[in-house]
Structure formats: structure tokens, C-alpha cells
Design a protein around this motif. Structure first.
Motif, short mmCIF file in Angstrom:
data_model
loop_
_atom_site.label_atom_id
_atom_site.label_comp_id
_atom_site.label_asym_id
_atom_site.label_seq_id
_atom_site.Cartn_x
_atom_site.Cartn_y
_atom_site.Cartn_z
N GLY A 357 -5.00 -5.06 1.73
CA GLY A 357 -4.59 -5.63 3.02
C GLY A 357 -3.79 -4.43 4.11
N TRP A 358 -2.95 -3.43 3.44
CA TRP A 358 -2.90 -1.95 4.16
C TRP A 358 -3.52 -1.29 5.06
N LEU A 359 -4.75 -1.15 4.12
CA LEU A 359 -5.46 -0.43 4.67
C LEU A 359 -7.10 -0.59 5.58
N GLY A 360 -6.81 -2.52 4.93
CA GLY A 360 -7.69 -3.50 5.92
C GLY A 360 -9.75 -2.33 5.23
N CYS A 361 -9.16 -2.51 3.71
CA CYS A 361 -10.04 -2.70 3.29
C CYS A 361 -11.03 -3.94 2.30
N THR A 362 -11.83 -3.39 1.74
CA THR A 362 -12.68 -3.79 0.20
C THR A 362 -11.08 -4.18 -1.26
N VAL A 363 -11.42 -4.62 -1.90
CA VAL A 363 -10.69 -4.42 -3.32
C VAL A 363 -10.66 -3.62 -3.65
N ASP A 364 -12.16 -3.62 -4.03
CA ASP A 364 -12.84 -1.57 -4.80
C ASP A 364 -12.62 -1.04 -4.29
N GLU A 365 -12.56 -1.16 -1.96
CA GLU A 365 -12.09 0.07 -2.15
C GLU A 365 -11.21 0.83 -2.41
N ALA A 366 -9.97 -0.36 -2.11
CA ALA A 366 -8.46 -0.36 -2.81
C ALA A 366 -7.47 -0.14 -4.10
N PHE A 367 -9.11 -0.46 -5.05
CA PHE A 367 -8.73 -0.02 -6.76
C PHE A 367 -8.93 1.30 -6.51
N ALA A 368 -10.26 1.87 -5.96
CA ALA A 368 -10.86 3.45 -5.95
C ALA A 368 -9.85 4.43 -5.34
N ALA A 369 -8.80 3.92 -3.90
CA ALA A 369 -7.64 4.34 -3.51
C ALA A 369 -6.70 4.34 -4.93
N LEU A 370 -5.89 4.21 -5.07
CA LEU A 370 -5.12 3.86 -6.58
C LEU A 370 -5.23 4.78 -7.41
N SER A 371 -6.39 4.38 -8.00
CA SER A 371 -7.32 5.12 -8.80
C SER A 371 -6.71 6.54 -8.87
N ARG A 372 -7.59 7.19 -7.35
CA ARG A 372 -8.04 8.46 -6.78
C ARG A 372 -6.47 9.61 -7.18
N LEU A 373 -5.34 8.45 -6.25
CA LEU A 373 -4.44 9.16 -6.15
C LEU A 373 -3.25 9.29 -7.18
N SER A 374 -3.56 8.14 -8.41
CA SER A 374 -3.22 8.48 -9.65
C SER A 374 -3.65 9.38 -10.62
N MET A 375 -4.57 10.03 -10.19
CA MET A 375 -4.78 11.17 -10.54
C MET A 375 -4.64 11.92 -10.30
N ASP A 376 -4.42 12.53 -8.55
CA ASP A 376 -3.83 13.44 -7.89
C ASP A 376 -2.46 13.62 -8.14
N ARG A 377 -1.69 12.48 -7.77
CA ARG A 377 -0.18 12.70 -8.61
C ARG A 377 0.10 12.84 -9.61
N VAL A 379 0.48 10.11 -12.06
CA VAL A 379 0.83 8.99 -12.58
C VAL A 379 0.57 7.96 -12.63
N LYS A 380 0.54 7.14 -14.06
CA LYS A 380 -0.36 5.53 -14.74
C LYS A 380 -0.76 5.28 -13.75
N LEU A 381 -2.16 4.68 -13.50
CA LEU A 381 -2.16 3.82 -12.89
C LEU A 381 -1.23 2.08 -12.59
N ARG A 382 -1.44 2.27 -13.59
CA ARG A 382 -0.16 0.78 -13.73
C ARG A 382 1.05 0.93 -13.38
N ASP A 383 1.94 2.04 -13.05
CA ASP A 383 3.02 2.75 -12.65
C ASP A 383 2.81 2.59 -11.04
N LEU A 384 1.95 3.42 -10.37
CA LEU A 384 1.77 3.40 -9.70
C LEU A 384 1.62 1.71 -8.67
N ALA A 385 0.96 1.07 -9.44
CA ALA A 385 0.49 -0.37 -8.95
C ALA A 385 1.88 -0.93 -9.27
#
Length: 417
Positions: A357-377, A379-385
Motif C-alpha cells: 500500500g505504501w509503495l503502490g506495488c504488488t505484494v511480491d514486490e513488497a516482500f522483495a523490498a522487505l527482504s532486501r532491506l533486511s539483508m542490507d541492514r 536485521v531479521k525479516l520478522r523484526d523488520l516486519a
């Protein structure tokens, strides 16, 4: 006007995406709830250790039946099958009266009635085993177990020797009422120690050690006297419990003060409560995992093979407790890990919908963004979520995810060109 239509179209697309996300979350929540129910049901079944014959009952080499409150067989061990001359499977759902002499059926009803009223009953039944002559057998009937349907069950323990040792028979019956999952390992082992003292003729006190007596994992005793005997052996690093564990074999000690194997312990005997001992290893996975020791206040207290046999029954029961407790703990750990994993999954699913909803993208793209930011920072994916879900208005997280998504989108465009 064109700009308004464009904005309206974008809003419609975002609304459609959010509807899809909402539906996906609803399905995910239903699946999660179903999985949680399955796990809870599994744990409930496994922890209902008194609903069926436990590993303790199976370990007892004397005939044991478990029946419902009316006397219909719901479980039978191998020794009971041998006693009645009927395969264990064919005993199930049959009334105990079907396996006794017709003249003894009234005695069965009397035993059931007395056990239901007082909690236990002892008597003699004339059995009519298949393919064998009728024989009179002593039996102890104990009430108090509970089946999965909530009804009371009855445990029947039959003497396999004649004449029957009533005290030993009562102690063996006590084993069948122990419920793994209802008490701590210490409480269960303390109860086994107390029952073993009653089962082994000549025994005055008893202790159970899990692990190496020099560095035990768990200790339980039925009395201060047993604790004093264990303490003396631990201080001296010698004694019947140490030898039984090291040799993985029973140790019978007629006279502690005269035994040359443990001179330091023998020297202390005048100040100790016991004058004799019987120590048997608690075996699991083909080796000694602990020791059960019965102490006698008199010399030459343990002279018969029957006493050793009874002590071995209770060491097997302690091993069964250890096995069942390990199984229950493993199940609890697995269930807790699954609950954590599923809870994380629910949070991640919520975060995917929120970020889409924030990014106006698909759910899969949102998950990809979360996963990538998790690796970059890092931070565990569940903690970021969890951060995103805890505060949907976080303005610091939105730009980071937007930038991450743009980089991912640019990478995909470059790779496709």
C-alpha cells in the motif's frame, strides 16, 4: 481532466491491490489458525499421558490391563496377553468378565464398585485363559486415570507369581497411575523411589539418580536416609550406585561395612542409616543413564532373585519416565518453534500488505523490498516486519523501503534490457 482520470485510475489500481492483499491476508490467517489448532490438538494428545498405557506400564513385566469405568479393556500389555492367552488386539473392547470363570464375574463387579468408591481394591479372580486351565490370581485395581474423552479409567495389575506379594503388587499398581506430563521429572522420580521401597522386600529407603552419580542431572529420594546414603557416596566418589553405573550391571551388597570394594564407605557405615543395598542401572539407548538404589536398614536384606527382579522393574519405570519426558519436551519445543514461526509469518504477511500500500506495488514486490532491506541492514525479516506493523505511519521506514524497491526495480529493468 486527463490528470484527474490518471489519478482516479491510479487510485482504482491501488484500491484493487489493497483488496487483493486483504484477501490474501484473510486466507493466510485462516491457514494459520488451522495450523495452530492442529498443533494444539497434537500437544493435547501427547500430553494426555494417562489416556492410554504409558511407557511406564508397557515396561512393567507383569500383566496390566487398562479398562474404562465399566471394565471394558482399552489397553493391554504383553504380559496380560500372555496371561489370558489372547493376542493383545483381541482383548480390546472386551469386558474383563469375559476372561474369568463364570462364577467369578460377581467378584469382578465387586472390585470395580469398590475401586470406584475408594480409589483402589484388591482381590482374587479365577481366570479362564484360552487354551489353559483356570487359575486363581491376585489382582489390584486402581482408579484415577483419565481417558481422552474425560472418563475415568481403571488399571488392573495381576500377580504373576504365587503366592503374591501384596505389598509389591500394590507398588506395581501405583506405577500404572503415574502420569508423565502431569508432574515434574523430580516429582515422578520421587514417586518411583517411594513405590520401589514398597515393592522390594527388605527395602527401607530408595533413591533415583539420572546421569552419572558423580555429576547427576537429577536426584530424587523418598527419605532423608536415602539422601544421606547418596551424599556419602558422592563425597567419597565410591559406593554401590557408582559401581552399578560404571559397570552397567546390578550390584547387591549384603553388608556395606564388610564390602572390600568401597573401603572408605565401609568405614562410614556405623554413622550411616543403611547396612545393605541393592543398586540397579537405569538403562536407555543400550547403556546406563542413571541408577536406582534401594537401601536396607538391616544386613542381608536383599538375598532373593525376586527382590532384584522387582528393583529392575522400577529402574525400567524410571527409564520410561526419562524417555517419555524427553519426548514430551521435544514436542513442546517443536510446537513452540512452530508457533513462533507462524506468528512471524502472520506479521510478515501483514507487513507485505502494508508496504504494498505504501509503495503502490504488488505484494511480491513488497516482500522483495522487505527482504532486501533486511539483508542490507542486517536485521531479521520478522523484526523488520514487526516494526512496520507496530507503527504503520513510520515515516523513517517508508523512504528506506521506497529506495530499496526503486533499486530492485531498476536492477530488474537493466537485467531485462
Amino acid at each position: 481532466m486527463s490528470a484527474e482520470r490518471t489519478t482516479s485510475t491510479a487510485d482504482d489500481q491501488l484500491s484493487l491491490q489493497l483488496d487483493v492483499v486483504t484477501q490474501e491476508l484473510a486466507v493466510a490467517d485462516d491457514e494459520l489458525a488451522a495450523q495452530r489448532r492442529e498443533i494444539d490438538d497434537l500437544v493435547a494428545r501427547e500430553l494426555d499421558a494417562r489416556g492410554t498405557v504409558s511407557a511406564i506400564t508397557r515396561s512393567v513385566p507383569v500383566p496390566v490391563l487398562v479398562t474404562d469405568a465399566a471394565g471394558a479393556v482399552v489397553e493391554a500389555n504383553v504380559a496380560a496377553s500372555t496371561l489370558f492367552g489372547v493376542p493383545a488386539g483381541r482383548l480390546l473392547r472386551k469386558p474383563v468378565q469375559a476372561f474369568v470363570d463364570p462364577g467369578a464375574r460377581g467378584a469382578v463387579r465387586d472390585l470395580v464398585s469398590r475401586a470406584a468408591t475408594t480409589g483402589s481394591a484388591t482381590g482374587t479372580l479365577t481366570l479362564a485363559p484360552r487354551g489353559a486351565p483356570a487359575r486363581a490370581v491376585r489382582v489390584v485395581l486402581t482408579a484415577g486415570g483419565h481417558r481422552p474423552d474425560g472418563r475415568t479409567s481403571l488399571s488392573w495389575v495381576f500377580a504373576h507369581d504365587a503366592p503374591a506379594d501384596e505389598t509389591a503388587l500394590q507398588a506395581l499398581a501405583g506405577l500404572t497411575t503415574l502420569g508423565v506430563g502431569e508432574a515434574t521429572v523430580h516429582d515422578l522420580l520421587t514417586r518411583i523411589a517411594a513405590l520401589a521401597t514398597g515393592a522390594v522386600t527388605g527395602g527401607s529407603w530408595c533413591s533415583v539418580v539420572l546421569g552419572d552419580p558423580a555429576d547427576p542431572d537429577e536426584l530424587a529420594a523418598d527419605s532423608e536416609q536415602a539422601q544421606r546414603m547418596d551424599g556419602a557416596q558422592w563425597r567419597l566418589r565410591q559406593g554401590p550406585a557408582f559401581t552399578a553405573h560404571a559397570d552397567d550391571a546390578p550390584v547387591v551388597v549384603p553388608r556395606l561395612r564388610e564390602d572390600p570394594r568401597w573401603p572408605d564407605l565401609a568405614a562410614l557405615v556405623p554413622d550411616l542409616p543403611a547396612r545393605s543395598a541393592l543398586a540397579v542401572p537405569i538403562r536407555a539407548q543400550d547403556r546406563a543413564r542413571g541408577v536406582l538404589t534401594v537401601y536396607g536398614r538391616d544386613e542381608d536384606a536383599f538375598a532373593s532373585e525376586t527382590q532384584l527382579d522387582h528393583a529392575l522393574v522400577f529402574s525400567d519405570a524410571a527409564a520410561a519416565v526419562l524417555h517419555d519426558l524427553q519426548r514430551v519436551e521435544e514436542l513442546r519445543s517443536t510446537a513452540e518453534n512452530l508457533r513462533i514461526a507462524m506468528s512471524s509469518r502472520a506479521t510478515i504477511e501483514q507487513a507485505k500488505g502494508l508496504v504494498a500500500g505504501w509503495l503502490g506495488c504488488t505484494v511480491d514486490e513488497a516482500f522483495a523490498a522487505l527482504s532486501r532491506l533486511s539483508m542490507d541492514r542486517n536485521v531479521k525479516l520478522r523484526d523488520l516486519a514487526a516494526l512496520a506493523v507496530a507503527d504503520p505511519s513510520r515515516h523513517d521506514l517508508q523512504p528506506l523501503l521506497a529506495e530499496t524497491w526503486r533499486r530492485l526495480h531498476g536492477d530488474r529493468q537493466r537485467s531485462s534490457s
